[in-house]
Scaffold this motif. Structure first.
Motif, PDB file in Angstrom:
ATOM      1  N   VAL A 187       0.863  -1.186   0.000  1.00 48.30           N
ATOM      2  CA  VAL A 187       0.000   0.000   0.000  1.00 48.30           C
ATOM      3  C   VAL A 187       0.898   1.234   0.000  1.00 48.30           C
ATOM      4  CG1 VAL A 187      -1.819   1.224   1.257  1.00 48.30           C
ATOM      5  CG2 VAL A 187      -1.730  -1.284   1.324  1.00 48.30           C
ATOM      6  N   GLU A 188       0.672   2.104  -0.958  1.00 48.14           N
ATOM      7  CA  GLU A 188       1.465   3.336  -1.030  1.00 48.14           C
ATOM      8  C   GLU A 188       0.696   4.465  -0.353  1.00 48.14           C
ATOM      9  OE1 GLU A 188       4.447   3.683  -2.270  1.00 48.14           O
ATOM     10  OE2 GLU A 188       4.630   1.707  -3.241  1.00 48.14           O
ATOM     11  N   VAL A 189       1.304   5.050   0.684  1.00 46.52           N
ATOM     12  CA  VAL A 189       0.681   6.186   1.365  1.00 46.52           C
ATOM     13  C   VAL A 189       1.599   7.381   1.189  1.00 46.52           C
ATOM     14  CG1 VAL A 189      -0.223   7.054   3.569  1.00 46.52           C
ATOM     15  CG2 VAL A 189      -0.275   4.598   3.091  1.00 46.52           C
ATOM     16  N   TYR A 190       1.005   8.485   0.740  1.00 47.94           N
ATOM     17  CA  TYR A 190       1.812   9.690   0.566  1.00 47.94           C
ATOM     18  C   TYR A 190       1.033  10.889   1.100  1.00 47.94           C
ATOM     19  CZ  TYR A 190       4.371  13.487  -1.599  1.00 47.94           C
ATOM     20  OH  TYR A 190       5.077  14.643  -1.788  1.00 47.94           O
ATOM     21  N   ALA A 211      -8.468  -6.059   8.656  1.00 45.28           N
ATOM     22  CA  ALA A 211      -7.788  -4.756   8.480  1.00 45.28           C
ATOM     23  C   ALA A 211      -6.501  -4.924   7.671  1.00 45.28           C
ATOM     24  CB  ALA A 211      -7.495  -4.101   9.838  1.00 45.28           C
ATOM     25  N   ALA A 212      -6.582  -5.747   6.628  1.00 51.23           N
ATOM     26  CA  ALA A 212      -5.366  -6.070   5.868  1.00 51.23           C
ATOM     27  C   ALA A 212      -4.801  -4.857   5.133  1.00 51.23           C
ATOM     28  CB  ALA A 212      -5.670  -7.192   4.869  1.00 51.23           C
ATOM     29  N   GLU A 240      -1.121  -3.433   5.967  1.00 50.34           N
ATOM     30  CA  GLU A 240      -0.075  -3.346   4.945  1.00 50.34           C
ATOM     31  C   GLU A 240       0.378  -1.905   4.733  1.00 50.34           C
ATOM     32  OE1 GLU A 240       1.611  -5.749   3.779  1.00 50.34           O
ATOM     33  OE2 GLU A 240       0.360  -7.418   4.422  1.00 50.34           O
ATOM     34  N   ALA A 241      -0.481  -0.948   5.109  1.00 50.88           N
ATOM     35  CA  ALA A 241      -0.091   0.463   5.011  1.00 50.88           C
ATOM     36  C   ALA A 241       0.767   0.877   6.212  1.00 50.88           C
ATOM     37  CB  ALA A 241      -1.343   1.341   4.933  1.00 50.88           C
ATOM     38  N   ASP A 268      -4.560   9.352  10.996  1.00 53.22           N
ATOM     39  CA  ASP A 268      -3.677  10.198  10.186  1.00 53.22           C
ATOM     40  C   ASP A 268      -3.816   9.991   8.680  1.00 53.22           C
ATOM     41  OD1 ASP A 268      -2.587  11.245  12.548  1.00 53.22           O
ATOM     42  OD2 ASP A 268      -1.386   9.421  12.768  1.00 53.22           O
ATOM     43  N   VAL A 269      -4.866   9.337   8.270  1.00 48.09           N
ATOM     44  CA  VAL A 269      -5.049   9.102   6.827  1.00 48.09           C
ATOM     45  C   VAL A 269      -6.398   9.699   6.426  1.00 48.09           C
ATOM     46  CG1 VAL A 269      -5.161   7.337   5.023  1.00 48.09           C
ATOM     47  CG2 VAL A 269      -3.638   7.022   6.962  1.00 48.09           C
TER      48      VAL A 269
END
Ligand SMILES: Cc1cc2nc3c(=O)[nH]c(=O)nc-3n(C[C@H](O)[C@H](O)[C@H](O)COP(=O)(O)OP(=O)(O)OC[C@H]3O[C@@H](n4cnc5c(N)ncnc54)[C@H](O)[C@@H]3O)c2cc1C
Length: 428
Positions: free
Chosen positions: A144-147, A177-178, A182-183, A365-366
């Motif tokens: 998972v890409e978080v930016y 909560a996969a 993964e994030a 925070d997302v």
């Protein structure tokens, strides 16, 4: 003249050194196609959003269909009024499956609804197809890409190659909560096992001789050691007129380790077979000819869930606390399977309902990720009530509307009043 059968030419292929990743772009990406994810997908599509629904199983429906749960709980309030607390997907299912005899409404302390899981599975597939929702099945989250506080993309491995989905909003309806895990987001796990169950469907029964629920539970309690049964209770849901029943009589661990999870799956089936031996021997008139028609995929109740902006508490459940950002409600009891031999069962009074707030579905925070279903945040007891299918579906609808209202902004900034206006049927 070549033989006609050899005119079909074949060619030799090899995986390219840098195999291209299949890329999909959507408004909303929903990972997990159980009752929560299905409800979220249908609601988002009805809002005009371009939706991608992804699941690691090769079929839709999650536990509702594939673990052979067979009974909608938590959709209605308690007796005597049995108010319908969640609408949306249930209104559609009741309207379509009721007239064909594939539902059965049971009135007791509350009202539950039995369903034919094969018919429901096909209903979901057709509903999703007609709404133009893109599905990707057999695809497991890889990365998972978080930016800058937003999930940018999720990549998946599938048997047909890898793919990546980029979307404005994401729903984590994986049950474990996969996506959040993964994030790298904080998640919760219980300190001791909360058991799942291996459900089975038995056929060739004689329902005219079915044992009373209390009689069955007492007999299991008395004979559990003799037959090697872990659970000292058990539930049989006969589908009236069909001489079949869903049996919920095992307790299996639900590990998150891949090898242990696979072991637990085989142990669950062995336990289920011991249950069948017990039933055939102890109740020959009702179960003497019983055959297992299907073993469900492993049933997992509470495994790993999101650490959200708010953790719903048992006290908030017991007092029926209503939040300004409530999205779902239910009257289902506390049903905590935290012991091998049985579970905690705490009923609520006639008028009682309790609520799930949006903030229990949001990682702090997302800004574009909403959890829905059995992986939202509660203490173990609170979650044991709101994880049944009624509120899970309502949370799915809530997630769809929250992301729709947020658009490209933060889902944390959605105005509770706006959300309430959208979800009034499930709240008032
Ligand atoms: C044995 C048992 C009996 C129950 N009895 C009842 C009952 O009678 N009535 C009732 O209302 N509720 C019952 N429940 C509770 C209820 O069935 C579940 O809590 C509910 O179905 C959860 O729905 P969900 O959509 O949150 O998750 P699930 O149905 O678990 O769906 C999650 C989906 O996410 C997918 N997924 C998971 N990880 C990944 C990944 N890494 N990548 C991609 N996809 C992934 C899974 O394949 C799955 O399809 C029972 C539960 C169990 C286990």
């Amino acid at each position: 003249m070549p033989h006609p059968l050899t005119q079909l030419q074949v060619r030799t292929v090899r995986k390219p050194a840098r195999a291209p990743v299949h890329e999909i772009t959507a408004d909303v990406c929903i990972v997990g196609a159980g009752v929560a994810g299905t409800s979220a997908a249908i609601e988002s599509a009805k809002l005009g959003r371009d939706v991608v629904l992804v699941d690691s199983l090769p079929v839709l429906g999650g536990q509702m269909v594939n673990s052979l749960i067979g009974l909608f709980c938590g959709v209605f309030g308690n007796a005597p009024d049995y108010r319908q607390l969640t609408h949306g997907i249930f209104d559609e299912i009741f309207a379509d499956l009721g007239p064909t005899g594939d539902l059965h409404f049971n009135r007791g302390h509350t009202m539950t609804v039995q369903y034919d899981e094969v018919v429901l599975g096909r209903w979901i597939e057709e509903r999703i197809r007609k709404l133009g929702i893109r599905v990707v099945l057999g695809a497991v989250i890889q990365q998972v890409e978080v930016y800058d506080g937003r999930v940018e993309s999720v990549s998946f491995a599938s048997r047909y190659g890898n793919l990546s989905v980029r979307a404005t909003g994401f729903v984590d309806s994986t049950g474990d909560a996969a996506l959040a895990w993964e994030a790298g987001l904080p998640c919760r796990i219980p300190e001791r096992t909360i058991y799942g169950s291996q459900q089975i469907i038995l056929e060739h029964l004689d329902e005219t001789h079915k044992p009373e629920a209390t009689e069955l539970a007492a007999r299991v309690d008395e004979k559990a050691a003799e037959y090697g049964l872990m659970r000292h209770d058990g539930l049989a849901f006969f589908f009236p007129g069909r001489n079949t029943a869903v049996m919920n009589m095992t307790h299996i661990e639900a590990p998150l380790d891949p090898v242990e999870a696979s072991d637990a799956q085989l142990e669950g089936k062995a336990q289920a077979d011991r249950v069948v031996r017990f039933l055939r021997t102890e109740y020959p008139k009702a179960f003497g000819e019983a055959k297992v028609r299907a073993y469900g995929f492993p049933g997992r109740r509470q495994t790993r869930w999101l650490a959200a902006s708010h953790q719903l508490t048992l006290d908030e459940v017991r007092t029926g606390h209503r939040f300004d950002d409530s999205v779902a409600r239910t009257a289902w009891p506390i049903e905590l399977h935290d012991r091998p031999e049985g579970y905690v069962w705490e009923l609520f009074e006639a008028e009682h309902v309790h609520y799930v707030p949006l903030r229990s579905m949001l990682p702090p925070d997302v800004h574009n990720l909403v959890a829905a279903g059995r992986c939202v945040d509660g203490d173990a007891a609170a979650l044991s009530s709101i994880r049944v299918m009624g509120p899970c579906a309502a949370m799915g609808a809530g997630a769809a509307h929250a992301l729709d209202l947020a658009g490209k902004e933060s889902v944390h900034d959605v105005r509770p009043g706006d959300l309430h206006d959208r979800l009034a049927a499930n709240l008032d």
